[in-house]
Design an enzyme around this catalytic site. Structure first.
Site, short mmCIF file in Angstrom:
data_model
loop_
_atom_site.label_atom_id
_atom_site.label_comp_id
_atom_site.label_asym_id
_atom_site.label_seq_id
_atom_site.Cartn_x
_atom_site.Cartn_y
_atom_site.Cartn_z
N ASN A 1 0.84 -1.20 0.00
CA ASN A 1 0.00 0.00 0.00
C ASN A 1 0.87 1.25 0.00
O ASN A 1 2.08 1.18 -0.24
CB ASN A 1 -0.91 -0.01 1.23
CG ASN A 1 -0.12 0.08 2.52
OD1 ASN A 1 0.91 -0.59 2.67
ND2 ASN A 1 -0.56 0.89 3.45
N CYS B 1 2.02 2.96 2.42
CA CYS B 1 3.04 3.01 3.47
C CYS B 1 3.78 1.69 3.64
O CYS B 1 4.50 1.50 4.63
CB CYS B 1 2.41 3.43 4.80
SG CYS B 1 1.58 5.04 4.71
N GLU C 1 3.07 -1.37 4.52
CA GLU C 1 2.87 -2.36 5.57
C GLU C 1 1.75 -3.35 5.25
O GLU C 1 1.61 -4.35 5.95
CB GLU C 1 2.58 -1.67 6.92
CG GLU C 1 1.15 -1.22 7.14
CD GLU C 1 0.85 0.14 6.53
OE1 GLU C 1 -0.14 0.77 6.92
OE2 GLU C 1 1.61 0.57 5.65
#
Length: 959
Positions: free
Chosen positions: A571, A573, A575
């Site tokens: 995604n 970020c 994670e």
């Protein structure tokens, strides 16, 4: 003037002309008494000249003569008797003093009269202790005396229970900055500004400042709700309940809150609100809530802090059987800061548009209709606060044949320009710009141009300055880098199946395509040295901050959902690792445990952690059913698989509390042990929810159903990758066999349970270090959308105070050295190790700790890498190590070149200069031609981002 008589002393009942009478201010009428005039004048002299004036013959004679003259003057004015007002008598006393040349005494008498006049007026307006000269201007334009009593109450309340803070100093220094006619907000601002300037000397002043800010919040919200014009901290013990009830009523009337909230037992919930938890906020945390989170109408915030947490708790309890009990349970967890929901949940829970999810992952198909449908989906998801990850690998490369037009494709990059501009245009109503990350596999023929998307030079039509990008790297590529082999780039139009393959199956098919290029069956390809491409990837990562490096195979081989699809990207970020397809947009719902609040007396409180995790998993699971879905593919995926991402924050604070340095094997062990406990309790909580509510739809065939837990999935990666290419610890301490049996028998409520998000914003709210990050600086000025905030490492200050080392010299040294204690000679070595900042932590410690966590996590971690004195070799070693240690993804690179560490003068103010460029996340201006070889030899340098900038990178969706 406190020795002066009261204003009515000059007219008490004695011997004076009986025909003269005096009207007192109370309305009573008494006989004129000339001796009272004498007493009043004598006290005026005493107030100016001291006690000896009372026995001075000069004063005695003057007072006797002046008193007689005043009495005679009244008798002449009213020869037949009559009535005087007390003010008439005081006017004559004042006139007599001035005529006699007693200017100082007369001035003191005038000030005395004014002070008491203000006191009488203020008493009628509810001002208990008026300032002798300053007035405040009220919102309606009227004025009243500044209430010193209320200021003292506010400040002393704000300082209560805090060590090393001086309430009297705040009051006195604030009054120096006020002027006559100042507004109420100006008074509050002066108090806060005074307190916040002291934060660098004593960290507890951040709590004082926050508590003073509360006064503004209460005035704004309570007056809007019709509860009270203003209130103190103690008042809120009684006022929170009616304010909460009025808030629900108004929020529904304004069509901002879900009408279903009115069906709760508001009396019971109001009784559960704990006003004392308002005192937990730091100034940064409370200002952040005020600026970005509190619900407002016509720019008036009418949501108070505890009301916000109860609103979120209610929004997450809508489908519970005992809604009030669950809402109170959720409220207590949120308001204690033991756990915090992600920003979209805090924004939208309990509102009419409850978009609570954080992340969305999409796959873009290789046709024009599908591409623009994906861009539209981006816009719709971005509108409602979602962070986006797009898989662009299926889209054919530059030069590929287009059958429909008998032409050639322009490749991926032109479409990414559209994605970039869409992210800028759709910014959730101005709250923040949209945020998206494009992923591309390393074998894609457009990968070299993709790598350069963030460069400052070149054709700007093929640049994306606002969008993030990430490499989706197969294990085979890394093996070729290690073995110094060739690497072949293809167009997915010629080898579409590579997109869905991983592990040994990918390697086999990839080599078959390579053979086809040698036989002439495939015409469109490019062969490069794997190391050359790797160097270019690292060079651009250093130079522009992008693309990030993420690893395809561990994300898929260790995915619990490998039976139901393929993970094609992470995604925004990095994670989240969930399956995507044209039919399914993956959704993840995030929240984070505050690990620091679970440290008690130097130990991790396992029982408290277990209860926090269980409640948190329930809250996250509730998000899935309550959530608003902007596109149908997201609803389809989320309800089918029900993934959640429970993470953590405050890891660095936990180490401080345990007395452990980040650069130590003890820190790596704690990362392992704490994540194992979170993982164990989270998996068990999801399994118990499955027993209560049923397992998720696609559970059968998953790794969970086969009894393969995250720890066990490491073996799958080792078998597919090859043992020599994987170095992961597999030790454990919990009873995992018992949990395997429970999971296989009860099932799992959620396909995925854990993911460590960045938490930059919610960790600010909780007042702890973000996520798993090391401390960036021990003293700095943070600048973000809410303003500028002095942030000082309270743990460090405490330790330095214990050793009598905290003083002005230490503060100035920390400012000069950008918050680092390493160059300060008088700081002991053990404290230098404990308070090493991010660039002073060798990246091996970050990678090792992340590897230990990764063995317990069914998704991934937002892992930033900090490298000081950066060189190509250091980057090469760090990212190879990340892959060998089994990491699934990495996030931002924070690179600090050797030349960036130098300083020239203490006056340069770099600590407070928070406005300069963006470091790793943004392009570094190129001073001239600089090749990859120069970079790999360490000839480049880059300024590191400031601590304030780091928290503002990306978007708040995961934070």
């Amino acid at each position: 003037m406190n020795q002066m008589l009261s204003s009515d002393d000059i007219s008490l009942n004695t011997t004076a002309p009986q025909q003269l009478r005096v009207i007192k201010r109370t309305g009573d009428v008494v006989e004129f008494d000339a001796s009272k005039v004498s007493v009043a004048m004598t006290k005026a002299f005493i107030a100016v000249e001291g006690d000896n004036a009372g026995t001075s013959s000069r004063v005695r004679d003057f007072v006797a003569q002046a008193s007689q003259q005043i009495a005679q003057a009244f008798q002449r004015r009213l020869p037949d008797g009559g009535t005087l007002h007390i003010e008439d008598i005081q006017d004559q006393v004042e006139l007599a003093l001035m005529r006699a040349g007693e200017q100082k005494v007369a001035r003191a008498y005038v000030l005395y009269r004014e002070e008491h006049a203000r006191a009488r007026a203020a008493e009628g307006e509810g001002v208990a202790k008026p300032h002798p000269t300053l007035n405040v201007t009220l919102p309606d334009g009227s004025r009243r005396p500044l209430d010193l009593g209320r200021i003292e109450t506010l400040v002393f309340d704000a300082c209560e229970g805090l060590e090393n803070v001086d309430a009297r100093r705040i009051v006195e220094d604030s009054l120096k900055n006020l002027y006559d006619g100042v507004g109420l907000e100006g008074v509050a601002t002066a108090l806060m500004m005074t307190a916040r300037t002291l934060v660098e000397k004593e960290p507890n002043y951040t709590y004082v400042t926050a508590r003073l800010l509360q006064d503004n919040l209460r005035r704004e919200a309570l007056s809007f709700l019709g509860i009270a014009e203003e209130a103190t901290y103690q008042d809120m013990a009684k006022l929170y309940k009616p304010a909460f009830q009025a808030y629900i009523e108004k929020g529904i009337a304004f069509e901002q809150l879900d009408p279903e909230l009115a069906t709760f037992d508001l009396v019971r919930l109001g009784d559960a609100l704990d006003h004392s938890r308002d005192n937990q906020f730091t100034y940064l945390s409370l200002q952040t809530l005020y600026d970005r989170y509190f619900i407002h109408r016509d720019d008036v915030r009418y949501e108070l802090p505890q009301v916000l947490f109860m609103r979120v708790a209610m929004g997450l309890s809508l489908n519970e059987d005992d809604r009030e009990a669950r809402a109170i349970e959720f409220y207590r967890l949120l308001s204690s800061f033991d756990y915090m929901a992600s920003t979209p949940t805090l924004f939208n829970a309990g509102t009419l548009r409850s978009q609570l999810s954080s992340c969305y992952l999409t796959t873009v198909p290789d046709n024009l209709d599908g591409i623009y449908s994906a861009i539209r989906d981006n816009a719709m998801l971005s509108k409602w606060a979602g962070g986006l990850g797009n898989d662009w690998t299926p889209v054919r490369a530059l030069g590929s044949y287009i059958k429909g037009t008998n032409g050639k494709s322009q490749g991926v990059v032109p479409f990414l320009k559209v994605v970039n501009d869409t992210a800028v245009a759709v910014n959730q109503g101005g709250k923040r710009k949209g945020a998206v990350c494009a992923y591309l596999e390393t074998w894609h023929l457009d990968v070299e141009e993709f790598i350069e998307l963030r460069k400052n030079t070149g054709d700007d039509r093929r640049r994306t300055h606002d969008m993030n990008s990430a490499n989706w790297v197969p294990d085979l590529f890394m093996k070729r880098v290690f073995d110094d082999g060739d690497w072949t780039l293809f167009s997915p139009a010629d080898c579409p199946d590579l997109h869905d393959l991983y592990g040994a199956a990918f390697e086999k098919r990839y080599e078959e395509y390579e053979a086809m290029t040698r036989s002439g069956q495939l015409k469109l390809f490019k062969r490069v040295k794997a190391k050359d491409l790797w160097r270019k990837m690292l060079s651009m990562l250093f130079e522009t901050g992008h693309p990030w490096i993420t690893f395809k195979d561990p994300c898929n081989l260790r995915s619990p959902q490998s039976h139901a699809g393929v993970v094609h990207s992470s995604n925004l970020c990095t994670e989240i690792t969930l399956n995507t397809s044209v039919e399914e947009i993956a959704v993840c719902n995030l929240g984070s445990i505050n690990l620091a609040s679970h440290i008690d007396n130097g130990e991790l409180d396992g029982d408290k952690l277990r209860q926090t995790v269980r409640t948190a998993v329930r809250m996250l699971d509730n998000v899935i059913d309550i959530n608003y879905y902007a596109v149908p593919q997201a609803r389809n995926s989320n309800l089918k698989h029900r993934p959640v991402g429970l993470g953590l924050m405050g890891f660095q604070d936990s180490l401080y509390q345990l007395g452990i340095a980040y650069t130590s094997s003890e820190a790596v062990d704690f990362a392992d042990r704490s994540m194992e406990l979170i993982s164990y309790h989270a998996i068990e909580a999801s399994s118990d929810l499955a027993a209560e509510r049923g397992h998720y739809e696609s559970f059968e065939g998953s790794l969970w159903s086969l009894g393969i837990l995250p720890l066990d999935s490491i073996e799958r990666l080792k078998l597919e990758r090859g043992e020599k290419y994987l170095d992961m610890d597999t030790s454990s301490t919990q009873d995992w066999e018992r949990l395997r049996e429970k999971v296989t028998s009860q099932g799992m409520r959620n396909s995925n349970v854990m993911a460590i998000a960045p938490t930059a914003t919610i960790s600010n709210i909780c007042g702890v270090s973000q996520s798993i990050e090391p401390t960036y600086q021990n003293l700095y000025v943070k600048s973000n959308l809410s303003g500028e905030f002095t942030v000082v490492n309270a743990h460090m200050v405490r330790d330095l105070k214990e050793r009598d080392l905290w003083d002005e010299v230490m503060i100035n040294d920390l400012k000069y050295y950008d918050g680092s204690v390493q160059p300060i000679d008088r700081v002991p070595e053990d404290l230098k190790a404990k308070y090493a900042t991010a660039f002073e932590v060798e990246p091996k410690w970050l990678v090792d700790a992340a590897s230990r966590r990764q063995k317990w996590i069914d998704q991934a971690q937002s892992l930033n890498l900090y490298i000081q004195g950066v060189s190509g070799k250091k980057l090469d070693v760090t990212y190879r190590m990340a892959w060998l240690r089994g990491l699934k993804t990495t996030y931002y690179l924070r690179a600090l070149g050797a030349t960036s560490v130098e300083k020239s003068t203490v006056d340069r103010g770099s600590l407070n200069a928070v406005g300069h460029g963006a470091g790793a996340p943004s392009p570094v201006p190129e001073a001239g031609p600089r090749g990859i070889d120069d970079f790999l030899q360490g000839k480049g340098s880059q300024r590191a981002p400031t601590a304030g900038e780091i928290d503002e990178l990306g978007c708040e969706a995961c934070q």
